[in-house]
Design a protein around this motif. Structure first.
Motif, short mmCIF file in Angstrom:
data_model
loop_
_atom_site.label_atom_id
_atom_site.label_comp_id
_atom_site.label_asym_id
_atom_site.label_seq_id
_atom_site.Cartn_x
_atom_site.Cartn_y
_atom_site.Cartn_z
N THR A 175 51.27 43.99 46.58
CA THR A 175 50.64 44.34 47.99
C THR A 175 51.60 44.38 49.25
O THR A 175 51.76 44.77 50.14
CB THR A 175 49.38 43.99 48.05
OG1 THR A 175 48.50 44.27 46.93
CG2 THR A 175 48.53 44.55 49.44
N TRP A 176 52.10 42.88 49.22
CA TRP A 176 53.04 42.53 50.42
C TRP A 176 54.12 43.28 50.44
O TRP A 176 54.77 43.77 51.46
CB TRP A 176 53.30 40.83 50.08
CG TRP A 176 54.25 40.47 51.22
CD1 TRP A 176 55.75 40.37 50.90
CD2 TRP A 176 53.89 40.17 52.40
NE1 TRP A 176 56.18 39.90 52.15
CE2 TRP A 176 55.19 39.78 53.01
CE3 TRP A 176 52.86 40.30 53.39
CZ2 TRP A 176 55.27 39.45 54.31
CZ3 TRP A 176 52.77 39.64 54.66
CH2 TRP A 176 54.35 39.30 55.20
N ASN A 177 54.55 43.49 49.21
CA ASN A 177 55.92 44.18 49.17
C ASN A 177 55.79 45.78 49.83
O ASN A 177 56.58 46.46 50.50
CB ASN A 177 56.68 44.55 47.75
CG ASN A 177 56.91 43.11 47.44
OD1 ASN A 177 57.55 42.07 48.05
ND2 ASN A 177 56.99 42.95 46.03
N ASN A 178 54.67 46.27 49.25
CA ASN A 178 54.28 47.63 49.68
C ASN A 178 54.04 47.78 51.14
O ASN A 178 54.45 48.71 52.07
CB ASN A 178 53.13 48.18 48.90
CG ASN A 178 53.35 48.66 47.51
OD1 ASN A 178 54.50 48.70 47.26
ND2 ASN A 178 52.36 48.41 46.66
N SER A 179 53.27 46.73 51.60
CA SER A 179 52.96 46.71 53.05
C SER A 179 54.29 46.49 53.94
O SER A 179 54.29 47.18 55.18
CB SER A 179 51.89 45.77 53.51
OG SER A 179 52.36 44.30 53.23
N SER A 180 55.04 45.76 53.75
CA SER A 180 56.30 45.46 54.44
C SER A 180 57.39 46.56 54.41
O SER A 180 57.69 46.98 55.38
CB SER A 180 57.13 44.06 53.89
OG SER A 180 57.36 44.35 52.38
N HIS A 181 57.10 47.29 53.14
CA HIS A 181 58.09 48.55 53.16
C HIS A 181 57.62 49.39 53.94
O HIS A 181 58.05 50.37 54.49
CB HIS A 181 57.99 48.93 51.63
CG HIS A 181 58.89 50.17 51.36
ND1 HIS A 181 60.29 50.09 51.72
CD2 HIS A 181 58.42 51.38 51.18
CE1 HIS A 181 60.60 51.32 51.40
NE2 HIS A 181 59.65 52.20 50.99
N SER A 182 56.16 49.47 53.90
CA SER A 182 55.57 50.55 54.98
C SER A 182 55.67 50.53 56.34
O SER A 182 55.97 51.11 57.31
CB SER A 182 53.96 50.61 54.55
OG SER A 182 53.24 51.53 55.54
N GLY B 174 60.81 55.20 61.89
CA GLY B 174 60.41 56.31 62.18
C GLY B 174 60.13 56.37 63.77
O GLY B 174 60.50 57.39 64.42
N LEU B 175 59.71 55.40 64.42
CA LEU B 175 59.37 55.08 65.79
C LEU B 175 61.07 55.23 66.61
O LEU B 175 61.11 55.85 67.41
CB LEU B 175 58.77 54.00 66.00
CG LEU B 175 57.36 53.78 65.97
CD1 LEU B 175 56.76 52.67 66.28
CD2 LEU B 175 56.62 55.11 66.56
N LEU B 176 61.85 54.52 65.88
CA LEU B 176 63.15 54.65 66.58
C LEU B 176 63.68 55.85 66.41
O LEU B 176 64.67 56.40 67.37
CB LEU B 176 63.97 53.46 65.63
CG LEU B 176 63.71 52.01 65.76
CD1 LEU B 176 64.60 51.17 64.93
CD2 LEU B 176 64.06 51.48 67.34
#
Length: 309
Positions: free
Chosen positions: A249-256, A263-265
């Motif tokens: 879950t941590w890996n998926n959230s950090s990746h998101s 995307g903002l950049l």
């Protein structure tokens, strides 16, 4: 003139007569039976020699009529496919390797798919090649691994192609020999170069046809089998631990978060690049609104009357 002739002696005449009689009697003393046997043997041989051609001719005629016309065996390329439901795919793969080694075949390819989802089956696809005379026995051995779900065999007759390739190859080799003889003769440089070029083309054609011929002969000699193995029982994936789930879950959230930041950049860069157009558009809208306000007629303001109280 007198000619004197000496007469032979009487004793010499008597001796010659006696020798002639002995010789005559010895020749006459040959048994008649031997003569008859000799005549019978010679006559029998003559009769046999006379009868033999007739008998041989008749037998040849009968053989030619009775003998069937020899037909060449069709040259077939055989391919087989089979799907077998097994208890264990891993054990079945090992068993297939042993069967192929016993049949003097080859394992061409293996594609094993482990289950990645719940209630998924462990499967494997194996490409095999065995001698054509071992095809049926190999399929029977593979069928013993489990329950046969489907089985099919296809055959393609390539006899005409083989005959055509062999005929073309013979003609090309004859042409090569003739061109080689021409090359051995003395001639102009131009003629030699022309013949050498033609000879090179013929040899290239010979190599191509020979390769195609060997490929077809190899396909006829060896049959291919596509074996699909499927596990009988679907495997359920084991429950993962809490720590592994938290880490995932941590890996998926950090990746998101990383993707959102990137995307903002990217959006900011796009806005910076297109900002002159946005400024021009905003200035045009502002000028249009101001022109509309200025173009409207000014309404007079009515005077305010003072009322004395």
């Amino acid at each position: 003139m007198k000619v004197s002739i000496k007469l032979p002696n009487k004793s010499a005449l008597v001796m010659s007569a006696l020798l002639g009689g002995v010789i005559f009697t010895s020749c006459a003393s040959v048994p008649q039976q031997s003569k008859q046997q000799l005549s019978q043997s010679t006559g029998g041989r003559a009769l046999n020699n006379q009868a033999a051609p007739a008998d041989s001719a008749g037998s040849v005629a009968l053989k030619s009529e009775a003998a069937p016309v020899p037909q060449s065996r069709p040259q077939l390329i055989k391919k087989a496919a089979m799907t077998v439901i097994v208890n264990s795919v891993d054990q079945s793969i090992n068993a297939v390797s042993k069967i192929i080694n016993n049949k003097q075949g080859d394992l061409i390819g293996l594609n094993e798919r482990q289950p990645t989802q719940d209630n998924a089956r462990h499967t494997a696809s194996i490409m095999l090649r065995v001698p054509q005379n071992q095809l049926d026995s190999t399929l029977d051995e593979l069928a013993k691994l489990g329950t046969v779900e489907n089985r099919n065999i296809t055959a393609e007759d390539v006899s005409n192609q083989l005959v055509d390739f062999q005929a073309r190859l013979t003609n090309l080799r004859r042409t090569e020999a003739n061109l080689q003889k021409i090359m051995d003769r003395s001639g102009s440089v131009r003629d030699v170069l022309s013949v050498a070029k033609e000879l090179s083309n013929v040899r290239q054609s010979i190599e191509q046809i020979n390769a195609q011929l060997k490929n077809l002969q190899n396909q006829v000699a060896y049959s291919s089998i596509t074996l699909n193995l499927e596990a009988a029982v679907s495997s359920s994936s084991p429950q993962r631990g809490l720590g592994l789930q938290i880490q995932e879950t941590w890996n998926n959230s950090s990746h998101s978060v990383g993707e959102f930041t990137v995307g903002l950049l990217k959006l900011a860069i796009w806005l910076m690049v297109y900002s002159p157009y946005f400024l021009i558009l905003a200035a045009a809208i502002y000028g249009l609104n101001r022109w509309r306000r200025n173009s409207q007629p000014v309404r007079p303001i009515p005077p305010v009357e003072n009322y004395d109280g």
